[in-house]
Design an enzyme around this catalytic site. Structure first.
Site, short mmCIF file in Angstrom:
data_model
loop_
_atom_site.label_atom_id
_atom_site.label_comp_id
_atom_site.label_asym_id
_atom_site.label_seq_id
_atom_site.Cartn_x
_atom_site.Cartn_y
_atom_site.Cartn_z
CG ASN A 20 -0.58 -0.21 2.52
OD1 ASN A 20 0.45 -1.00 2.66
ND2 ASN A 20 -1.19 0.26 3.50
CD GLU A 23 -1.39 4.53 4.51
OE1 GLU A 23 -1.06 5.48 5.14
OE2 GLU A 23 -2.07 3.45 4.86
CD GLU A 81 -5.40 -5.75 -1.43
OE1 GLU A 81 -4.90 -4.73 -1.39
OE2 GLU A 81 -6.19 -6.42 -0.61
CB CYS A 94 -10.93 -2.61 0.34
SG CYS A 94 -10.12 -1.89 -1.37
CB CYS A 108 -8.72 -4.43 -4.05
SG CYS A 108 -7.57 -3.12 -3.62
N1 THU Z 1 -5.36 -1.41 2.28
C1 THU Z 1 -4.82 -2.13 1.23
O1 THU Z 1 -3.68 -2.25 1.03
N2 THU Z 1 -5.44 -3.49 0.91
C2 THU Z 1 -6.43 -3.88 1.46
O2 THU Z 1 -7.20 -4.78 1.13
C3 THU Z 1 -7.15 -3.23 2.68
C4 THU Z 1 -6.63 -1.71 2.92
C5 THU Z 1 -4.57 -0.49 2.84
C6 THU Z 1 -5.17 1.00 2.56
C7 THU Z 1 -4.69 1.85 3.59
O3 THU Z 1 -3.21 2.22 3.06
C8 THU Z 1 -4.43 1.02 4.83
O4 THU Z 1 -4.52 -0.45 4.29
C9 THU Z 1 -5.38 1.18 5.90
O5 THU Z 1 -6.71 1.15 5.34
#
Ligand code: THU
Length: 161
Positions: free
Chosen positions: A62, A64, A75, A112, A115
């Site tokens: 991820n 941010e 993902e 999520c 994704c």
């Molecule tokens: N996040 C993901 O990378 N994948 C997921 O399936 C759920 C959430 C990340 C997004 C954000 O950077 C952090 O997790 C908290 O939500």
């Protein structure tokens, strides 16, 4: 009125040692990727690894952003990279893992909704199911494809009615 029932079959493993290859390798790759996540705002590190039909393994995590919605999940980071750089090569499997300040999460991490939608598009693009390996400290769950994680979905075929 007809009452219908939906059944979803998935497998559970106690850990990577019980997982068939190459899924164990894919989970290890996802765990390494999670260590390199850029997640200063949530402190939640997610790693994703995909196995392509030609044997290539790609990873993502991820990313941010101070403007929160500009960030991207692990993902989609790896899926978009795969689709951009290996067009025509089906994605066969994806492993996902996550850690918070206390370390790896206990329960298998679930992708999520956004994704899942992108995973579904990738399945449709290559007419190939993507095996999902969801990693957790307590157990690892394996789903056969995105239909089992996103039933009743809107997909390319939906445009044709
Ligand atoms: N996040 C993901 O990378 N994948 C997921 O399936 C759920 C959430 C990340 C997004 C954000 O950077 C952090 O997790 C908290 O939500």
């Amino acid at each position: 009125m007809i009452s219908r029932e939906l059944r979803i079959q998935y497998s559970e493993y106690t850990g990577t040692e019980a997982l068939p290859e190459p899924w164990a390798r894919l989970v290890e790759a996802a765990r390494k990727a999670a260590d390199q996540a850029y997640s200063p705002y949530s402190g939640f590190r997610v790693g994703a690894a995909v196995l392509l039909a030609d044997g290539t393994v790609l990873t993502g995590n991820n990313q941010e952003n101070a403007a929160y919605p500009s960030g991207l999940c692990a993902e989609r980071t790896v899926l978009f990279y795969a689709n951009a750089n290996f067009p025509g090569v089906p994605v066969e499997a994806m492993a996902i893992t996550a850690a918070n300040a206390r370390g790896q999460v206990n329960e298998p991490v679930k992708p999520c909704g956004a994704c899942r939608q992108v995973l579904l598009e990738t399945e449709a693009r290559y007419s190939h199911p993507i095996r999902m390996i969801l990693d957790g400290k307590k157990r690892i769950q394996v789903f056969n494809g995105i239909d089992d994680l996103l039933p009743f979905s809107f997909k390319p075929a939906s445009l044709k009615g």
